[in-house]
Design a protein around this motif. Structure first.
Motif, PDB file in Angstrom:
ATOM      1  N   UNK A 111       0.823  -1.208   0.000  1.00  0.00           N
ATOM      2  CA  UNK A 111       0.000   0.000   0.000  1.00  0.00           C
ATOM      3  C   UNK A 111       0.860   1.263   0.000  1.00  0.00           C
ATOM      4  N   UNK A 112       1.961   1.192   0.715  1.00  0.00           N
ATOM      5  CA  UNK A 112       2.846   2.335   0.939  1.00  0.00           C
ATOM      6  C   UNK A 112       3.705   2.662  -0.285  1.00  0.00           C
ATOM      7  N   UNK A 113       3.980   1.648  -1.121  1.00  0.00           N
ATOM      8  CA  UNK A 113       4.996   1.764  -2.171  1.00  0.00           C
ATOM      9  C   UNK A 113       4.859   2.986  -3.084  1.00  0.00           C
ATOM     10  N   UNK A 114       3.667   3.317  -3.597  1.00  0.00           N
ATOM     11  CA  UNK A 114       3.584   4.426  -4.551  1.00  0.00           C
ATOM     12  C   UNK A 114       4.049   5.778  -4.017  1.00  0.00           C
ATOM     13  N   UNK A 115       3.936   5.993  -2.707  1.00  0.00           N
ATOM     14  CA  UNK A 115       4.360   7.287  -2.154  1.00  0.00           C
ATOM     15  C   UNK A 115       5.359   7.123  -1.015  1.00  0.00           C
ATOM     16  N   UNK A 116       6.053   6.005  -1.021  1.00  0.00           N
ATOM     17  CA  UNK A 116       6.969   5.689   0.078  1.00  0.00           C
ATOM     18  C   UNK A 116       8.071   6.728   0.216  1.00  0.00           C
ATOM     19  N   UNK A 117       8.754   7.042  -0.878  1.00  0.00           N
ATOM     20  CA  UNK A 117       9.882   7.974  -0.801  1.00  0.00           C
ATOM     21  C   UNK A 117       9.435   9.348  -0.312  1.00  0.00           C
ATOM     22  N   UNK A 118       8.310   9.817  -0.848  1.00  0.00           N
ATOM     23  CA  UNK A 118       7.824  11.133  -0.438  1.00  0.00           C
ATOM     24  C   UNK A 118       7.496  11.150   1.052  1.00  0.00           C
ATOM     25  N   UNK A 119       6.788  10.117   1.510  1.00  0.00           N
ATOM     26  CA  UNK A 119       6.400  10.066   2.923  1.00  0.00           C
ATOM     27  C   UNK A 119       7.618   9.966   3.822  1.00  0.00           C
ATOM     28  N   UNK A 120       8.560   9.119   3.448  1.00  0.00           N
ATOM     29  CA  UNK A 120       9.715   8.885   4.310  1.00  0.00           C
ATOM     30  C   UNK A 120      10.645  10.099   4.342  1.00  0.00           C
ATOM     31  N   UNK A 121      10.916  10.646   3.172  1.00  0.00           N
ATOM     32  CA  UNK A 121      11.876  11.756   3.093  1.00  0.00           C
ATOM     33  C   UNK A 121      11.261  13.082   3.513  1.00  0.00           C
ATOM     34  N   UNK A 122      10.056  13.365   3.034  1.00  0.00           N
ATOM     35  CA  UNK A 122       9.445  14.670   3.298  1.00  0.00           C
ATOM     36  C   UNK A 122       8.725  14.716   4.636  1.00  0.00           C
ATOM     37  N   UNK A 123       7.941  13.671   4.941  1.00  0.00           N
ATOM     38  CA  UNK A 123       7.125  13.696   6.152  1.00  0.00           C
ATOM     39  C   UNK A 123       7.899  13.266   7.402  1.00  0.00           C
ATOM     40  N   UNK A 124       8.802  12.296   7.239  1.00  0.00           N
ATOM     41  CA  UNK A 124       9.503  11.732   8.395  1.00  0.00           C
ATOM     42  C   UNK A 124      10.968  12.143   8.471  1.00  0.00           C
ATOM     43  N   UNK A 125      11.427  12.926   7.516  1.00  0.00           N
ATOM     44  CA  UNK A 125      12.813  13.392   7.542  1.00  0.00           C
ATOM     45  C   UNK A 125      13.820  12.258   7.553  1.00  0.00           C
ATOM     46  N   UNK A 126      13.560  11.214   6.810  1.00  0.00           N
ATOM     47  CA  UNK A 126      14.397  10.009   6.851  1.00  0.00           C
ATOM     48  C   UNK A 126      15.791  10.290   6.322  1.00  0.00           C
ATOM     49  N   UNK A 127      16.800   9.865   7.088  1.00  0.00           N
ATOM     50  CA  UNK A 127      18.191  10.092   6.686  1.00  0.00           C
ATOM     51  C   UNK A 127      19.063   8.870   6.972  1.00  0.00           C
ATOM     52  N   UNK A 128      18.437   7.693   7.104  1.00  0.00           N
ATOM     53  CA  UNK A 128      19.169   6.480   7.437  1.00  0.00           C
ATOM     54  C   UNK A 128      20.289   6.130   6.471  1.00  0.00           C
ATOM     55  N   UNK A 129      20.038   6.092   5.155  1.00  0.00           N
ATOM     56  CA  UNK A 129      21.097   5.698   4.219  1.00  0.00           C
ATOM     57  C   UNK A 129      22.330   6.595   4.275  1.00  0.00           C
ATOM     58  N   UNK A 130      22.139   7.900   4.356  1.00  0.00           N
ATOM     59  CA  UNK A 130      23.296   8.795   4.385  1.00  0.00           C
ATOM     60  C   UNK A 130      24.087   8.630   5.685  1.00  0.00           C
ATOM     61  N   UNK A 131      23.387   8.396   6.807  1.00  0.00           N
ATOM     62  CA  UNK A 131      24.080   8.170   8.078  1.00  0.00           C
ATOM     63  C   UNK A 131      24.862   6.863   8.027  1.00  0.00           C
ATOM     64  N   UNK A 132      24.260   5.816   7.452  1.00  0.00           N
ATOM     65  CA  UNK A 132      24.953   4.537   7.303  1.00  0.00           C
ATOM     66  C   UNK A 132      26.174   4.666   6.400  1.00  0.00           C
ATOM     67  N   UNK A 133      26.031   5.405   5.309  1.00  0.00           N
ATOM     68  CA  UNK A 133      27.140   5.570   4.371  1.00  0.00           C
ATOM     69  C   UNK A 133      28.331   6.245   5.054  1.00  0.00           C
ATOM     70  N   UNK A 134      28.063   7.311   5.793  1.00  0.00           N
ATOM     71  CA  UNK A 134      29.140   8.014   6.495  1.00  0.00           C
ATOM     72  C   UNK A 134      29.788   7.121   7.544  1.00  0.00           C
ATOM     73  N   UNK A 135      28.978   6.310   8.225  1.00  0.00           N
ATOM     74  CA  UNK A 135      29.518   5.422   9.257  1.00  0.00           C
ATOM     75  C   UNK A 135      30.419   4.350   8.638  1.00  0.00           C
ATOM     76  N   UNK A 136      30.009   3.794   7.505  1.00  0.00           N
ATOM     77  CA  UNK A 136      30.826   2.783   6.827  1.00  0.00           C
ATOM     78  C   UNK A 136      32.137   3.399   6.346  1.00  0.00           C
TER      79      UNK A 136
END
Length: 308
Positions: A111-136
């Protein structure tokens, strides 16, 4: 968030009362909504969506015993538990913690897939991948090793946000996700050599020993209660010197709890013990909030480990 799940009762009158109840709930008239839902389940006793909605309202009204009864009826009416009523039972202390129903996770993210990126990035301020990349990058630099990987697996790959962060540092990505809808979104990115519809554990079990240099799980472990089985498979699938990087939500205690957002939160002592039990060496355990809920950062951990 995705649209609410509705499973028809097969009774037109019961379905209409459910819809009227949902309208009343949205307007804040919870008592009247609950009354209509009681009428709906009297007409259609196996009406899973009505039982689930009634459970949520009873909980909101502080009527926890009635909420538990309604959530149990929702589970009985839909044994696959596509609404996730069992998670609410865990939250209310009526059931022991266990992994999420696969049908719930799959339905949620389809259900979430069509607007997942918008919801995660815009609504929830998701930054997990960039934090993981810097940590690695930091861990590999400290070990005087390159942060480039030939073969990588993206667990719970979603739409491909994690792979996008590491795209220039990985030659070949395999993505695994339980949701066919998410896999289709990931396919459109062109970031993956292979994509598989499967849960994380079974996806890893299908892989050969020492077949991956890097395993990534960005905002995916929050949907697993016990990480031991997955991390044991991670240890088997990684080559010697291979790296796993993942995020979890966390809490101040030692074990695992289920949070208000219906995701699991893992204590730091639990993470350390489970990493060690899997035969992995912990390289970094960093406090970091990878997303917000209600504009408030959610406590989390970034975990980097390697296979000796």
């Amino acid at each position: 968030m995705p649209a609410r799940l509705f499973l028809s009762s097969g009774d037109l009158v019961a379905d209409r009362r459910y819809e009227f109840a949902r309208d009343l709930q949205i307007r804040g008239d919870l008592i009247a909504a609950a009354d209509l839902l009681e009428q709906a389940v009297e007409l259609a006793p196996r009406f899973a969506s009505a039982w689930f909605a009634l459970g949520k309202i009873r909980h909101e009204l502080g009527e926890n015993e009635a909420a538990i009864t309604a959530f149990r009826e929702a589970c009985a009416a839909d044994p696959e538990d596509r609404h996730g009523a069992s998670l609410h039972l865990m939250q209310l202390g009526a059931e022991e913690l266990s992994d999420m129903p696969k049908a719930y996770v799959q339905t949620l993210f389809d259900q979430y897939a069509p607007r997942f990126d918008q919801a995660l990035l815009d609504d929830l301020g998701y930054r997990g991948p960039s934090i993981l990349f810097k940590a690695v990058l930091s861990v590999r630099a400290a070990a005087k090793k390159p942060a480039f990987f030939r073969r990588a697996i993206d667990l719970g790959c979603g739409t491909g946000l994690g792979a996008a962060a590491f795209a220039k540092n990985v030659d070949r990505f395999i993505g695994i996700d339980l949701s066919p809808g998410m896999i289709e979104q990931a396919r459109a990115t062109g970031l993956y050599a292979e994509l598989e519809v499967d849960d994380m554990l079974n996806g890893l079990r299908a892989k050969d020993d020492a077949s991956a240099d890097f395993i990534l799980a960005a905002d995916a472990m929050v949907y697993l209660c016990d990480l031991a089985a997955v991390l044991a498979e991670v240890g088997r699938v990684l080559v010697p010197g291979g790296v796993v990087a993942f995020t979890v939500e966390t809490h101040d205690g030692e074990g695992v709890v289920i949070g208000e957002g219906l995701r699991y939160a893992h204590g730091a002592p639990y993470i350390r013990a489970t990493i060690e039990a899997a035969g992995l060496k912990l390289s970094a355990l960093q406090v970091a909030a990878t997303r917000n809920e209600g504009r408030v950062p959610v406590p989390g951990l970034v975990v980097i480990a390697s296979k000796s």
